[in-house]
Design an enzyme around this catalytic site. Structure first.
Site, PDB file in Angstrom:
ATOM      1  N   HIS A   1       0.828  -1.213   0.000  1.00  0.00           N
ATOM      2  CA  HIS A   1       0.000   0.000   0.000  1.00  0.00           C
ATOM      3  C   HIS A   1       0.861   1.261   0.000  1.00  0.00           C
ATOM      4  O   HIS A   1       1.910   1.332   0.641  1.00  0.00           O
ATOM      5  CB  HIS A   1      -1.025  -0.009   1.140  1.00  0.00           C
ATOM      6  CG  HIS A   1      -0.499   0.160   2.526  1.00  0.00           C
ATOM      7  ND1 HIS A   1      -0.302   1.397   3.096  1.00  0.00           N
ATOM      8  CD2 HIS A   1      -0.168  -0.738   3.489  1.00  0.00           C
ATOM      9  CE1 HIS A   1       0.114   1.242   4.341  1.00  0.00           C
ATOM     10  NE2 HIS A   1       0.232  -0.041   4.606  1.00  0.00           N
TER      11      HIS A   1
ATOM     12  N   GLU B   1      -5.212   1.592   2.195  1.00  0.00           N
ATOM     13  CA  GLU B   1      -5.097   0.464   3.129  1.00  0.00           C
ATOM     14  C   GLU B   1      -5.365   0.902   4.560  1.00  0.00           C
ATOM     15  O   GLU B   1      -6.027   0.212   5.330  1.00  0.00           O
ATOM     16  CB  GLU B   1      -3.696  -0.162   3.020  1.00  0.00           C
ATOM     17  CG  GLU B   1      -3.540  -1.494   3.763  1.00  0.00           C
ATOM     18  CD  GLU B   1      -3.083  -1.372   5.207  1.00  0.00           C
ATOM     19  OE1 GLU B   1      -3.064  -2.388   5.905  1.00  0.00           O
ATOM     20  OE2 GLU B   1      -2.769  -0.246   5.669  1.00  0.00           O
TER      21      GLU B   1
ATOM     22  N   ASP C   1       4.198  -5.554   3.610  1.00  0.00           N
ATOM     23  CA  ASP C   1       3.849  -4.474   4.537  1.00  0.00           C
ATOM     24  C   ASP C   1       4.781  -4.547   5.746  1.00  0.00           C
ATOM     25  O   ASP C   1       5.642  -5.420   5.803  1.00  0.00           O
ATOM     26  CB  ASP C   1       2.377  -4.637   4.957  1.00  0.00           C
ATOM     27  CG  ASP C   1       1.719  -3.328   5.393  1.00  0.00           C
ATOM     28  OD1 ASP C   1       2.428  -2.394   5.804  1.00  0.00           O
ATOM     29  OD2 ASP C   1       0.468  -3.258   5.346  1.00  0.00           O
TER      30      ASP C   1
ATOM     31  N   HIS D   1       3.265   3.408  13.028  1.00  0.00           N
ATOM     32  CA  HIS D   1       2.316   4.535  13.131  1.00  0.00           C
ATOM     33  C   HIS D   1       2.862   5.625  14.040  1.00  0.00           C
ATOM     34  O   HIS D   1       2.141   6.193  14.868  1.00  0.00           O
ATOM     35  CB  HIS D   1       0.921   4.073  13.576  1.00  0.00           C
ATOM     36  CG  HIS D   1       0.166   3.394  12.467  1.00  0.00           C
ATOM     37  ND1 HIS D   1      -1.203   3.294  12.434  1.00  0.00           N
ATOM     38  CD2 HIS D   1       0.607   2.793  11.342  1.00  0.00           C
ATOM     39  CE1 HIS D   1      -1.565   2.654  11.334  1.00  0.00           C
ATOM     40  NE2 HIS D   1      -0.484   2.329  10.655  1.00  0.00           N
TER      41      HIS D   1
HETATM   42 CO    CO Z   1      -0.377   1.128   8.928  1.00  0.00          CO
HETATM   43 ZN    ZN Z   2       0.743  -0.810   6.510  1.00  0.00          ZN
END
Ligand code: CO
Ligand code: ZN
Length: 326
Positions: free
Chosen positions: A60, A193, A216, A302
């Site tokens: 993504h 995503e 990912d 994140h």
């Molecule tokens: Co993420």
């Molecule tokens: Zn991701």
């Protein structure tokens, strides 16, 4: 490869606004594949033609961010999250808009307990002195992402948006290496995503591959007092067993393990208790598509400073090259 990673991580692309990232990747790959196209949702699809199996590799392009929901009379911005965003993570950070405007995220200081902090109690200061002043820089509906540099230190990279530009970098490098194979390879750079695996499913439906891999990031269990997890930085790419969105198809998982062992590629196994990946929406597409994943171990996912190990990244490329040659 650091140059590719640096360019990808520093390109603006929150969910639904992946065009700049797609344009960059298109430029990098257009001479190395047979066909490049973009679909309705903004997925970028690069096709290397072949007569064998059709293999979809998905990474993504979108990154987490914020969206402006209101501008007050003094020019402070209220905002909502785009993707999973912890208030404590964004507190005090700089964010940057597509036009280059920068803001600082702060909070209403009369809050009784900092533990109660919520995004609704926070604002972005773009150094404006009034609503009109602010609107010269930013409008309601504009998105912003973390503003932070990308550095290589001690064989590891510290950067914003490793989730998932590092996955994009792995697929870009794989395509650039032009691995020998009779199979037809779909390098798919997916949209949206982070807001619910929205781009990958429709992309898979359009391509109908025989099998699919999502590339990912994954969390690690190698930092002080963290949750136990059998993944650490530098021990190789992680072969997905399960996350919250998918149980890896045995055919795909076993093939990855076989490729890793035969080619002496260090590897580990991912069981991720929180979070999903594009394989989650691909595997339930149409009549079902055998799907699995290769994950890059990443600390502080994140956050504005996520950390990966270059060896894991390079070994992920090797593992995927072996996989698509099967
Ligand atoms: Co993420
Ligand atoms: Zn991701």
């Amino acid at each position: 490869m650091f140059d590719i990673i640096n360019k990808l991580t520093q390109t603006f692309g929150p969910s639904g606004n992946e065009k700049k990232v797609a344009d960059l990747i298109r430029d990098m790959l257009k001479d190395k594949v047979d066909e490049v196209k973009t679909d309705v949702l903004g997925n970028l699809i690069c096709i290397k033609k072949g007569s064998g199996k059709k293999i979809m590799l998905a990474a993504h392009m979108d990154e987490i961010g914020i969206i402006v929901s209101f501008i007050d009379k003094n020019g402070f911005l209220r905002f909502s999250n785009v993707g999973g965003l912890n208030p404590f993570v964004i507190l005090g950070k700089r964010v940057i808009f597509e036009n280059g405007s920068v803001g600082v995220v702060w909070y209403e200081e009369n809050i009784d307990d900092i533990k109660n902090i919520k995004l609704e109690k926070m604002y972005i200061d773009i150094a404006a002195s009034s609503k009109e002043d602010a609107e010269r820089l930013v409008n309601v509906g504009d998105m912003a992402v973390f503003e932070a540099g990308t550095i290589l230190q001690n064989g590891r990279i510290i950067s914003k948006s490793m989730d998932n530009r590092i996955g994009c970098a792995v697929l870009v490098q794989t395509a650039l290496n032009q691995p020998e194979t009779e199979n037809e390879i779909y390098y798919v750079f997916t949209a949206q995503e982070e807001v619910g695996l929205r781009g990958a499913g429709p992309a898979a439906y359009g391509l109908m591959p025989d099998m699919a891999l999502a590339v990912d990031v994954t969390a690690t269990g190698d930092t002080p007092e963290c949750k136990p997890m059998a993944v650490k930085l530098g021990a190789g790419p992680a072969i997905k067993i399960k996350d919250r969105s998918v149980i890896a198809h045995p055919e795909v998982k076993d093939l990855l393990i076989k490729c890793a062992i035969e080619n002496n590629i260090p590897h580990q196994f991912e069981i991720l208790s929180q979070g999903g990946t594009d394989a989650g929406s691909i595997h339930t597409t149409a009549g079902g598509i055998p799907s699995g994943g290769v994950a890059i171990p990443t600390r502080n996912v994140h956050n504005s400073a996520e950390i990966v190990d270059m060896k894991d990244v390079e070994n992920a490329v090797k593992l995927i090259e072996a996989f698509i040659n099967q």
